[in-house]
Design an enzyme around this catalytic site. Structure first.
Site, mmCIF file in Angstrom:
data_model
loop_
_atom_site.group_PDB
_atom_site.id
_atom_site.type_symbol
_atom_site.label_atom_id
_atom_site.label_comp_id
_atom_site.label_asym_id
_atom_site.label_seq_id
_atom_site.Cartn_x
_atom_site.Cartn_y
_atom_site.Cartn_z
ATOM 1 N N ASP A 95 -29.320 17.027 10.288
ATOM 2 C CA ASP A 95 -29.653 15.935 11.204
ATOM 3 C C ASP A 95 -30.070 16.395 12.600
ATOM 4 O O ASP A 95 -30.873 15.748 13.257
ATOM 5 C CB ASP A 95 -28.451 14.969 11.342
ATOM 6 C CG ASP A 95 -27.151 15.687 11.714
ATOM 7 O OD1 ASP A 95 -27.190 16.905 11.943
ATOM 8 O OD2 ASP A 95 -26.103 15.017 11.764
ATOM 9 N N SER A 643 -19.854 19.288 23.603
ATOM 10 C CA SER A 643 -20.014 19.583 22.183
ATOM 11 C C SER A 643 -19.149 20.769 21.740
ATOM 12 O O SER A 643 -18.764 21.610 22.551
ATOM 13 C CB SER A 643 -21.489 19.857 21.926
ATOM 14 O OG SER A 643 -21.646 21.005 21.163
#
Ligand code: SF4
Length: 754
Positions: A95, A643
């Site tokens: 993705d 992240s």
């Protein structure tokens, strides 16, 4: 094909007895979080009381999910562990590498071409080691997981910081680095510091323009980007039960923005409806059988202050839609105050682009509610003033909303449907004109809005809101528009008002999809060849890091004293660098290029102490490495937030940085550093940060007696001949000290296998 009912039956068979055992040990009514955590302790860790915020505990997660950017390094590491297949059900999702430029079909086909060797590697390594593989175009990891794998009472780790999305279905789902995923896939326990618990009591009911997104935007404003650090956020109350499962997913997803370990809701009728709606009524039936174990005890919710470390109460009936930003997701503005904030702060009021969707907000409910506004725009002859894009979270959602006519409605409004992928949310946005670095505003229904994240332009003011508010503002083309009170002028010169959005939690005709994009692994992977070209500049097989030399570290250089916010985006930037995620040497050329040097307020410009010249951070560090000299990085508060990428830890390790000394760490990054054999240290006295000088030469003492709870000593020798000795704390336990000594956690796994 996509879920593992047998595994879930096994988990559910154990949950009641494990919770009852925990109840005897803990002696209190239990929160939902405690129930699921205690139900997933490893055998050796059971029958003990754990201190929140202090004890390190071994868990056995049920699942692993990996996105393509982080899966590369996780699986390259897993290949080094010498196992024939993964120990727990695992999936890979393609993705992150799909760039948004023109529209879904063209962008997807270009990505398949451009990333072929990475996709081939991921498909082949998945095939070999019994990992489910979701092809490019299948969807974004968290949406696909919610639709197929998340289950109430389960525990999952994922190599992405928005893994907590699955908390919307009652799962403890935690974002980790690839090294943690590697451990769990190799059958090892997974370690976590037993979290603190924040309870969020939701009363009332959402209505009108307000949506689930506004709950987390409000919570982010209350707790800030640091307020959830080390904690799991548990939502409860009548308001919680009134939210759709996907709405709960949105809240848990964006809980990553307050630094929370994860967030969770209890199992309820909405969870059951979503499980049934996504073809999993068998799981709903199983969950119904143990429903009392899949929510907190009534005593806890009656007196939450006694059982949570912090309690927040939000009345959904009074909650206003929010817009958060710019540049940080915790700058929360109720819509009634936002226009004034835009004017007072001089933010560009003209809205260039509105972007809806992403893993955070692309449910059927989100899309149908946004489409109801798009339809009004068409009906009321309003021409959308901003560009507008839609990112579906999965092929199943895309196919279903296309079937139900919503994508046609967006098309009529001038919207562009992007691929079922991360795209603009992770800097994979070929936004035309961004290179001019003009000041401009965008608004998204994503979750992160740090500078440069969407389009690489530091002057893009990115705001975050619900898909409904994004759509309304995109129609208006102006950030100062308040759809609850203001009117717009249509193409006939009439003043018109947008009515409240309307939508459906689940499609009345059910979900539908022709090709979900799933590839099941080979029954026997032993003959499958993993595809890595030796000449590749995107993939590189790993070599082990050297073990600790057995002595204190002397004569190191200061590489950089980073000032202010230093997220993993600053340490290992995304965007164009994503393509090197599987090639440690090449991606190391982005190391710390976004960090601000405290001595000159510049990025990617540090003094090379060997030459006295200023140079780029990676090049300077390579010079130290070539000279056989170690270095350290000094940082500010919450270093490594954002992240979960372990590259932010592997790159400094690979290039020869020995220690990171900061005022405080973000949890995942601190663990990642430990896994890679780095020293992750914090100033005992944070103001010592101010003592560090640009030309310092540094020693770290105390390593030969490195022990849990025992501080180390860091001596900074200044150029004028003076020195300062700094006490450096750490959170290493015995096992983590062994990682340091072995050179990395992976080195230890290999040794254990040998
Ligand atoms: S937050 Fe953005 S980049 Fe991360 S998984 Fe979701 S869509 Fe992708």
């Amino acid at each position: 094909m996509a879920f593992d009912i047998e595994m879930i039956k096994e988990v559910y068979a154990q949950i009641p007895s494990r919770i009852e055992a925990a109840r005897k040990v803990v002696g209190n009514p239990l929160t939902l979080t405690e129930k699921i955590l205690y139900a997933h302790l490893t055998e050796g860790a059971a029958s003990q009381v754990y201190k929140r915020g202090t004890s390190y505990v071994d868990f056995q997660p049920d699942r692993v999910a990996m996105q393509d950017a982080t899966a590369q390094m996780a699986l390259l590491q897993f290949m080094q562990a010498g196992r024939s297949q993964v120990a727990v059900p695992s999936t890979v999702h393609c993705d992150h590498l799909i760039q948004a430029e023109i529209g879904a079909n063209q962008d997807l086909s270009k990505a398949k071409d451009k990333n072929k060797e990475v996709y081939d590697f991921l498909a082949s390594v998945s095939n070999k080691y019994a990992i489910g593989f979701w092809k490019p175009g299948a969807g974004i990891i968290h949406q696909v997981v919610l639709e197929n794998y998340a289950f109430p009472g389960g525990m999952m780790i994922g190599t992405d910081s928005h893994t907590p999305n699955a908390g919307g279905l009652g799962m403890i789902a935690i974002g980790v680095g690839g090294a943690d995923a590697c451990d769990v896939m190799a059958g090892l326990p997974w370690e976590l510091k037993f979290p603190k618990l924040i309870g969020v009591k939701l009363t009332g009911k959402l209505s009108g323009w307000t949506s689930a997104k506004d709950v987390i935007l409000k919570v982010a404003g209350i707790l800030t980007v640091k307020g959830g650090t080390g904690a799991i956020v548990e939502y409860f109350g009548e308001g919680a039960r009134s939210l759709s499962a996907t709405g709960k997913g949105t809240i848990c997803n964006m809980g990553a923005e307050i630094g929370a370990t994860t967030s969770i809701f209890g199992y309820d009728e909405k969870s059951a409806a979503y499980l049934s709606g996504t073809g999993r009524s068998d799981i709903a039936a199983l969950a119904d059988g143990i429903a009392a174990h899949l929510t907190g005890d009534p005593e806890v919710y009656a007196n939450p202050e006694q059982y949570f470390d912090q309690v927040i109460e939000i009345n959904l009936s009074e909650l206003e839609p929010h817009v958060n930003g710019p540049f940080t997701p915790d700058l929360a503005w109720p819509i009634s105050k936002f226009a004034a904030a835009v004017k007072e702060n001089g933010w560009p009021a003209k809205l260039d682009v509105g972007l809806i969707g992403s893993c955070t907000n692309s449910s059927y409910e989100d899309i149908s509610r946004a489409a109801s506004l798009a339809q009004q725009a068409v009906d009321k002859k309003l021409v959308a003033k901003s560009e507008y894009t839609i990112t579906p979270g999965s092929e199943q959602v895309r196919f279903t909303v296309a079937r139900d006519g919503f994508l046609d409605t967006f098309d009529k409004m001038g919207g562009v449907v992007l691929a079922n992928a991360c795209g603009p949310c992770i800097g994979q946005w070929a936004r035309h004109g961004a290179e001019k670095q003009e000041k401009n505003s965008i608004i998204t229904s994503f979750n992160r809005n740090f500078a440069k994240r969407a389009d690489g332009n530091p002057n893009t003011h990115a705001f975050v809101a619900s898909p409904e508010i994004v759509t309304a503002l995109a129609i208006a083309g102006n950030l100062t528009f308040n759809p609850l009170t203001d009117t717009l002028t249509n193409s006939e010169g009439n003043q018109v008002r947008l009515e409240e959005p309307r939508g459906l939690e689940l499609p009345t005709k059910g979900f539908s999809v022709e090709d979900a994009g799933y590839q099941a692994p080979a029954e026997d992977g032993s003959k499958v060849q993993v595809l890595v070209a030796p000449t590749s500049d995107r993939l590189q097989l790993l070599e082990s890091f050297a073990a600790w030399e057995g002595m204190d570290l002397k004569g190191m250089k200061l590489l950089i004293k980073a000032k202010g916010k230093c997220t993993t985006d600053h340490i290992s930037m995304a965007g164009p660098w994503l393509k090197y995620r599987g090639h440690l040497d090449n991606i190391s050329n982005n190391m710390l290029i976004g960090a601000v040097n405290a001595f000159n307020d510049s990025t990617n410009s540090v003094k090379n102490q060997l030459t006295g010249e200023y140079g780029e951070v990676p090049a300077t560090q390579r010079a130290y490495k070539a000279a056989g000299i170690g270095s350290i990085v000094v940082g500010d508060e919450n270093y490594g937030e954002g992240s979960s990428r372990e590259h932010a830890a592997m790159e400094p390790r690979f290039l020869g940085v020995r220690a990171i000394l900061v005022k405080s760490f973000a949890r995942i990054h601190e663990t990642n550093l430990k896994k890679q054999g780095m020293l992750a240290l914090t100033f005992a006295n944070p103001s010592d940060y101010d003592l560090i000088q640009e030309n310092d030469v540094i020693d770290i003492n105390g390593l030969t007696t490195f022990a849990p709870g025992k501080s180390l000593e860091v001596i900074f020798h200044h150029a004028d001949g003076t020195s300062h000795t700094v006490v450096a704390n750490h959170t290493y336990n015995e096992g983590q000290i062994e990682w340091f000594k072995a050179g990395s956690a992976l080195n230890l796994i290999k040794e254990a296998k040998a």
